[in-house]
Write an enzyme that holds these catalytic residues in place. Structure first.
Site, PDB file in Angstrom:
ATOM      1  N   PHE A 276       0.798  -1.236   0.000  1.00 21.46           N
ATOM      2  CA  PHE A 276       0.000   0.000   0.000  1.00 21.46           C
ATOM      3  C   PHE A 276       0.828   1.284   0.000  1.00 21.46           C
ATOM      4  O   PHE A 276       0.283   2.369   0.043  1.00 21.46           O
ATOM      5  CB  PHE A 276      -0.954   0.008   1.211  1.00 21.46           C
ATOM      6  CG  PHE A 276      -1.842  -1.199   1.261  1.00 21.46           C
ATOM      7  CD1 PHE A 276      -2.772  -1.424   0.258  1.00 21.46           C
ATOM      8  CD2 PHE A 276      -1.727  -2.127   2.288  1.00 21.46           C
ATOM      9  CE1 PHE A 276      -3.585  -2.552   0.284  1.00 21.46           C
ATOM     10  CE2 PHE A 276      -2.531  -3.261   2.326  1.00 21.46           C
ATOM     11  CZ  PHE A 276      -3.464  -3.474   1.314  1.00 21.46           C
TER      12      PHE A 276
ATOM     13  N   GLY B 299       9.111  -0.147  -0.385  1.00 24.18           N
ATOM     14  CA  GLY B 299       8.137   0.800   0.165  1.00 24.18           C
ATOM     15  C   GLY B 299       8.796   2.151   0.344  1.00 24.18           C
ATOM     16  O   GLY B 299       9.815   2.451  -0.287  1.00 24.18           O
TER      17      GLY B 299
ATOM     18  N   ASP C  14       9.615   5.687   3.201  1.00 22.14           N
ATOM     19  CA  ASP C  14      10.378   5.971   4.419  1.00 22.14           C
ATOM     20  C   ASP C  14       9.751   5.309   5.643  1.00 22.14           C
ATOM     21  O   ASP C  14      10.451   4.916   6.571  1.00 22.14           O
ATOM     22  CB  ASP C  14      10.467   7.483   4.639  1.00 22.14           C
ATOM     23  CG  ASP C  14      11.327   8.148   3.569  1.00 22.14           C
ATOM     24  OD1 ASP C  14      12.235   7.487   3.047  1.00 22.14           O
ATOM     25  OD2 ASP C  14      11.076   9.320   3.253  1.00 22.14           O
TER      26      ASP C  14
ATOM     27  N   GLY D  32       7.994  10.660   9.454  1.00 22.27           N
ATOM     28  CA  GLY D  32       6.663  10.346   8.944  1.00 22.27           C
ATOM     29  C   GLY D  32       5.720   9.745   9.975  1.00 22.27           C
ATOM     30  O   GLY D  32       4.615   9.352   9.639  1.00 22.27           O
TER      31      GLY D  32
HETATM   32  C1  LIG Z   1       7.155  26.209  -1.799  1.00 20.23           C
HETATM   33  C2  LIG Z   1       7.707  24.836  -1.946  1.00 20.23           C
HETATM   34  C3  LIG Z   1       8.214  24.294  -0.674  1.00 20.23           C
HETATM   35  C4  LIG Z   1       8.828  22.936  -0.767  1.00 20.23           C
HETATM   36  C5  LIG Z   1       9.432  22.583   0.546  1.00 20.23           C
HETATM   37  C6  LIG Z   1       9.984  21.258   0.499  1.00 20.23           C
HETATM   38  C7  LIG Z   1      10.674  20.845   1.739  1.00 20.23           C
HETATM   39  C8  LIG Z   1      10.800  19.382   1.671  1.00 20.23           C
HETATM   40  C9  LIG Z   1      11.630  18.786   2.741  1.00 20.23           C
HETATM   41  C10 LIG Z   1      11.359  17.335   2.741  1.00 20.23           C
HETATM   42  C11 LIG Z   1      12.100  16.587   3.767  1.00 20.23           C
HETATM   43  C12 LIG Z   1      11.676  15.177   3.704  1.00 20.23           C
HETATM   44  C13 LIG Z   1      12.126  14.384   4.851  1.00 20.23           C
HETATM   45  C14 LIG Z   1      11.492  13.037   4.811  1.00 20.23           C
HETATM   46  C15 LIG Z   1      10.445  12.727   5.514  1.00 20.23           C
HETATM   47  C16 LIG Z   1       9.810  11.372   5.453  1.00 20.23           C
HETATM   48  O1  LIG Z   1      10.453  10.530   6.380  1.00 20.23           O
HETATM   49  C17 LIG Z   1       8.351  11.483   5.794  1.00 20.23           C
HETATM   50  C18 LIG Z   1       7.628  10.154   5.568  1.00 20.23           C
HETATM   51  O2  LIG Z   1       7.638   9.810   4.215  1.00 20.23           O
HETATM   52  P1  LIG Z   1       6.735   8.620   3.611  1.00 20.23           P
HETATM   53  O3  LIG Z   1       5.301   9.033   3.643  1.00 20.23           O
HETATM   54  O4  LIG Z   1       7.250   8.389   2.230  1.00 20.23           O
HETATM   55  O5  LIG Z   1       6.931   7.389   4.459  1.00 20.23           O
HETATM   56  N1  LIG Z   1       7.754  12.488   4.966  1.00 20.23           N
HETATM   57  C19 LIG Z   1       7.201  13.564   5.484  1.00 20.23           C
HETATM   58  O6  LIG Z   1       7.077  13.736   6.672  1.00 20.23           O
HETATM   59  C20 LIG Z   1       6.696  14.541   4.517  1.00 20.23           C
HETATM   60  C21 LIG Z   1       7.182  15.887   4.819  1.00 20.23           C
HETATM   61  C22 LIG Z   1       6.915  16.658   3.584  1.00 20.23           C
HETATM   62  C23 LIG Z   1       6.857  18.061   3.748  1.00 20.23           C
HETATM   63  C24 LIG Z   1       6.564  18.653   2.424  1.00 20.23           C
HETATM   64  C25 LIG Z   1       6.004  19.928   2.511  1.00 20.23           C
HETATM   65  C26 LIG Z   1       5.569  20.450   1.210  1.00 20.23           C
HETATM   66  C27 LIG Z   1       5.289  21.851   1.400  1.00 20.23           C
HETATM   67  C28 LIG Z   1       4.599  22.557   0.357  1.00 20.23           C
HETATM   68  C29 LIG Z   1       4.398  23.960   0.901  1.00 20.23           C
HETATM   69  C30 LIG Z   1       3.766  24.789  -0.046  1.00 20.23           C
HETATM   70  C31 LIG Z   1       3.557  26.182   0.438  1.00 20.23           C
HETATM   71  C32 LIG Z   1       2.855  26.891  -0.639  1.00 20.23           C
HETATM   72  C33 LIG Z   1       2.276  28.159  -0.191  1.00 20.23           C
HETATM   73  C34 LIG Z   1       1.487  28.836  -1.217  1.00 20.23           C
HETATM   74  N1  LIG Z   2       0.131  -4.062   4.760  1.00 22.43           N
HETATM   75  C1  LIG Z   2       0.088  -2.858   5.334  1.00 22.43           C
HETATM   76  N2  LIG Z   2      -1.083  -2.245   5.611  1.00 22.43           N
HETATM   77  C2  LIG Z   2      -1.122  -1.021   6.153  1.00 22.43           C
HETATM   78  N3  LIG Z   2      -0.024  -0.305   6.477  1.00 22.43           N
HETATM   79  C3  LIG Z   2       1.169  -0.850   6.225  1.00 22.43           C
HETATM   80  C4  LIG Z   2       1.291  -2.147   5.650  1.00 22.43           C
HETATM   81  N4  LIG Z   2       2.615  -2.414   5.503  1.00 22.43           N
HETATM   82  C5  LIG Z   2       3.271  -1.356   5.988  1.00 22.43           C
HETATM   83  N5  LIG Z   2       2.420  -0.411   6.424  1.00 22.43           N
HETATM   84  C6  LIG Z   2       2.699   0.914   7.003  1.00 22.43           C
HETATM   85  O1  LIG Z   2       2.445   1.908   6.020  1.00 22.43           O
HETATM   86  C7  LIG Z   2       3.165   3.077   6.334  1.00 22.43           C
HETATM   87  C8  LIG Z   2       3.561   3.828   5.082  1.00 22.43           C
HETATM   88  O2  LIG Z   2       4.352   3.039   4.294  1.00 22.43           O
HETATM   89  P1  LIG Z   2       5.420   3.532   3.250  1.00 22.43           P
HETATM   90  O3  LIG Z   2       5.896   2.296   2.552  1.00 22.43           O
HETATM   91  O4  LIG Z   2       6.443   4.346   3.903  1.00 22.43           O
HETATM   92  O5  LIG Z   2       4.579   4.379   2.214  1.00 22.43           O
HETATM   93  P2  LIG Z   2       4.394   5.971   2.039  1.00 22.43           P
HETATM   94  O6  LIG Z   2       5.729   6.485   1.624  1.00 22.43           O
HETATM   95  O7  LIG Z   2       3.376   6.107   0.970  1.00 22.43           O
HETATM   96  O8  LIG Z   2       3.965   6.530   3.360  1.00 22.43           O
HETATM   97  C9  LIG Z   2       4.362   2.605   7.116  1.00 22.43           C
HETATM   98  O9  LIG Z   2       4.432   3.321   8.307  1.00 22.43           O
HETATM   99  C10 LIG Z   2       4.132   1.129   7.379  1.00 22.43           C
HETATM  100  O10 LIG Z   2       4.312   0.839   8.737  1.00 22.43           O
END
Ligand SMILES: CCCCCCCCCCCCC/C=C/[C@@H](O)[C@H](COP(=O)(O)O)NC(=O)CCCCCCCCCCCCCCC
Ligand SMILES: Nc1ncnc2c1ncn2[C@@H]1O[C@H](COP(=O)(O)OP(=O)(O)O)[C@@H](O)[C@H]1O
Ligand SMILES: [Ca+2]
Length: 587
Positions: free
Chosen positions: A134, A189, A191, A539
């Site tokens: 997923f 998958g 992060d 995340g």
């Molecule tokens: C105006 C454009 C601004 C772009 C700013 C980008 C900053 C991005 C920094 C990203 C650091 C990522 C660190 C990784 C975090 C991940 O561990 C974690 C989990 O990922 P998963 O769902 O794949 O499992 N990801 C996150 O927590 C996502 C954080 C993302 C933050 C992105 C924010 C986007 C902001 C857009 C702002 C737009 C403002 C516009 C105003 C008109």
């Molecule tokens: N089979 C599953 N059903 C629901 N959640 C799951 C399953 N396997 C993993 N996950 C959880 O889904 C979350 C998001 O997964 P990830 O692979 O990082 O995707 P994304 O980048 O879209 O968030 C993780 O925190 C993980 O623990």
């Protein structure tokens, strides 16, 4: 002592004659032709030979072997430009050689295989693979079976595949099940999935070593199993920051050849309990709010972060807090030195030496870190207090497709430190400028309301008695805030918000579900704003606000080698100046 493998002979590729040489670390072949005046040679490091097979072998559209007794096929890593990013895409190269005799063919295959074993000792034989069906765009299963599994098979790797049926299944498997015989663990998958593997492996390793993860002063045991990441998530930051591209085939090839990249990990504690580990983003304020908001919009897939980011930006929040940090040695490196941690990084190598030197002196790999937490060294801590747009800690650059140079472009993957980024409260346009700079090569730290510190540990707490105050909406904010002024910009208590905030500060921690239901966007429609944000830990939302974080140098190893500088390798396909993604930083 082992004797150096060396072999040299004439071989044919189709109707062309080549001189092939296997010596030292390299296998190369040069066309023997008068027209080939500049003697163009293809040279492949033996460590990057994926496999050697007798006969004429094809693997696409499916594996076929024409079993001729004078031919052999070599599969190897070939680099191509990745277009927009500086990291290089890896592809499977293939060349079919014909020998004058079967004896010579057997000699070539035998020597190449021996050299391969000698020069890349960490190649896995058996892998445990977890697929999150997923994650991201829900393509994990397809990506693994169509792109990765055929390569593992070609390389003779056997894998045990688990398609997860629930969150935390992979973590629990690693904590409890028998892992004998596995050389590494692969996650397909994002992060979040990587984080599960990280928690499972670190936990299991400490269990077996009899160490307590709860105690922040304990020197944790590095994990013996390598982690491979096949990117199939939303942000894929760990993959991007350690490989340089988000590409399943590239990552699979790094796993196959047994590349090894150590990675710093931050442990996050509340009082004396471990809460979680983090490698990429530990963020309070903006990034915490974005995550809390995005959980309500999971159905949007990866787009949920852009949507929630915009909404949270418009809600214009700042939060009061006390940040204490233990600075790292400024003589070793700086987050503003405009260098980048690339493959073979010298700062990280020196850090490895330092860790191992201490280990041989004192018997424990990380015991040197102990003293940093003893009461004698408390004096080293620096403390700042005020209102912040966001407080972020990252152990690595945290580059991702959204931000190709990352949260901290000069951070190192394996130097035993993290970068603490403090964004003081400022005008909305100032904060937008800060965010926007993450998308280009412009320095996001070169703003008067932003600070960055290279640290070994961080503490965060809420100011006592301040939790019922909300930010006064004045036009008095500006980008250039004086040293004395920033911190306590005027705050004011309001009747309406007091009630709202009191509900959140009754001393009882809310459950995650309650937090997600909190009207984070109420700033858009009314003047109520929560006094506290939440922590985004790679995340995941943390259930506590007051935390202590400690960086553990090189606690895990990935099947990766850091970002290869495409421009420097003359392989990027672009001139330095044209590469948007920061090659210019290294000029
Ligand atoms: C105006 C454009 C601004 C772009 C700013 C980008 C900053 C991005 C920094 C990203 C650091 C990522 C660190 C990784 C975090 C991940 O561990 C974690 C989990 O990922 P998963 O769902 O794949 O499992 N990801 C996150 O927590 C996502 C954080 C993302 C933050 C992105 C924010 C986007 C902001 C857009 C702002 C737009 C403002 C516009 C105003 C008109
Ligand atoms: N089979 C599953 N059903 C629901 N959640 C799951 C399953 N396997 C993993 N996950 C959880 O889904 C979350 C998001 O997964 P990830 O692979 O990082 O995707 P994304 O980048 O879209 O968030 C993780 O925190 C993980 O623990
Ligand atoms: Ca680091």
């Amino acid at each position: 002592m082992e004797t150096e493998v060396r072999l040299e002979s004439s071989l044919w590729v189709g109707i062309k004659r080549y001189r092939a040489v296997l010596s030292g670390w390299h296998f190369n072949w040069t066309e023997v032709d008068k027209k080939n005046r500049d003697k163009k040679t293809i040279s492949v490091p033996v460590a990057e030979v994926v496999g050697v097979e007798e006969g004429r072998v094809e693997i696409l559209p499916q594996k076929s072997v024409e079993d001729t007794d004078k031919d052999f096929t070599v599969f190897y890593v070939k680099r191509i430009s990745s277009g927009s990013s500086c990291g290089l895409l890896w592809r499977l190269g293939r060349i079919q050689f014909s020998c004058p005799s079967r004896v010579l063919r057997d000699q070539w295959t035998k020597h190449l295989r021996t050299a391969l074993k000698t020069h890349s000792p960490l190649r896995p034989n058996r892998l445990l693979v977890f697929i999150n069906p997923f994650g991201g765009k829900k393509k994990g299963r397809k990506i693994y079976h169509s792109l990765v599994a055929p390569l593992f098979e070609l390389a003779g790797i056997s894998s045990h595949v688990v398609v997860t049926e629930r969150a935390n299944q992979a973590r629990d498997h690693l904590l409890k099940k028998d892992l004998t015989g596995f050389d590494g663990v692969v996650c397909v998958g994002g992060d979040g999935m990587f984080s599960e593997i990280l928690h499972g492996l670190i936990g299991r390793t400490q269990q077996e070593a009899g160490l307590s993860e709860n105690d922040p002063t304990v020197a944790l045991q590095p994990c013996p199993l390598h982690i491979g990441i096949i990117p199939a998530g939303s942000t894929d930051c760990v993959c991007y920051a350690t490989v340089g591209v988000i590409d399943a085939v590239t990552s699979a090839l790094h796993i196959i050849i047994g590349d090894s990249q150590p990675l710093d990990v931050c442990s996050v504690h509340q009082a004396s309990a471990l809460m979680r580990y983090s490698v990429s983003l530990l963020g309070y304020g903006f990034y915490g709010d974005v995550l809390a908001e995005s959980e309500k919009h999971r159905w949007m897939g990866p787009l949920r972060y852009d949507y929630s980011g915009t909404m949270v930006y418009l809600s214009n929040r700042s939060y009061a807090g006390i940040v204490q940090y233990l600075p790292a040695d400024p003589l070793l490196s700086s987050p503003r030195d405009r260098t980048r941690c690339l493959s073979g990084c010298s700062v990280c190598s020196r850090s490895t030496e330092r860790l191992f030197r201490h280990s041989s002196e004192s018997g424990s790999l990380y015991s040197s870190h102990f003293s940093q937490f003893s009461s004698d060294s408390e004096g080293e801590w620096v403390s700042v207090e005020g209102r912040f747009r966001c407080v972020s800690l990252t152990c690595m650059s945290s580059s991702c497709p959204k931000s190709p140079l990352g949260l901290s472009p000069s951070a190192h993957l394996a130097d035993g430190t993290g970068d603490l980024i403090l964004v003081w409260d400022t005008h909305p346009l100032g904060f937008l400028k800060f965010l926007y700079r993450h998308t280009s090569t412009e320095d996001q730290f070169d703003l008067p309301f932003v600070e960055v510190h290279r640290v070994k540990a961080v503490r965060f707490s809420l100011p006592s008695g301040k939790e019922e105050e909300v930010y006064k909406e004045t036009g008095g904010l500006r980008e250039g805030i004086d040293e004395e002024e920033r911190g306590y910009i005027e705050t004011v208590s309001r009747n309406g918000s007091q009630q709202h905030l009191a509900e959140r500060d009754t001393g009882q921690e809310m459950t995650n579900e309650q937090k997600m239901a909190t009207p984070f966007l109420c700033g858009l429609c009314c003047s109520k704003a929560p006094a506290k944000s939440v922590w985004n830990c790679d995340g995941e939302i943390l259930s506590s606000t007051e935390i202590l974080c400690r960086i553990h140098g090189q606690l895990v190893r990935l099947y990766a080698r850091g970002i290869e500088d495409g421009a420097a390798m003359h392989n990027c396909g672009k001139e330095n100046d044209n590469c948007q993604m920061g090659c210019t930083l290294n000029k």
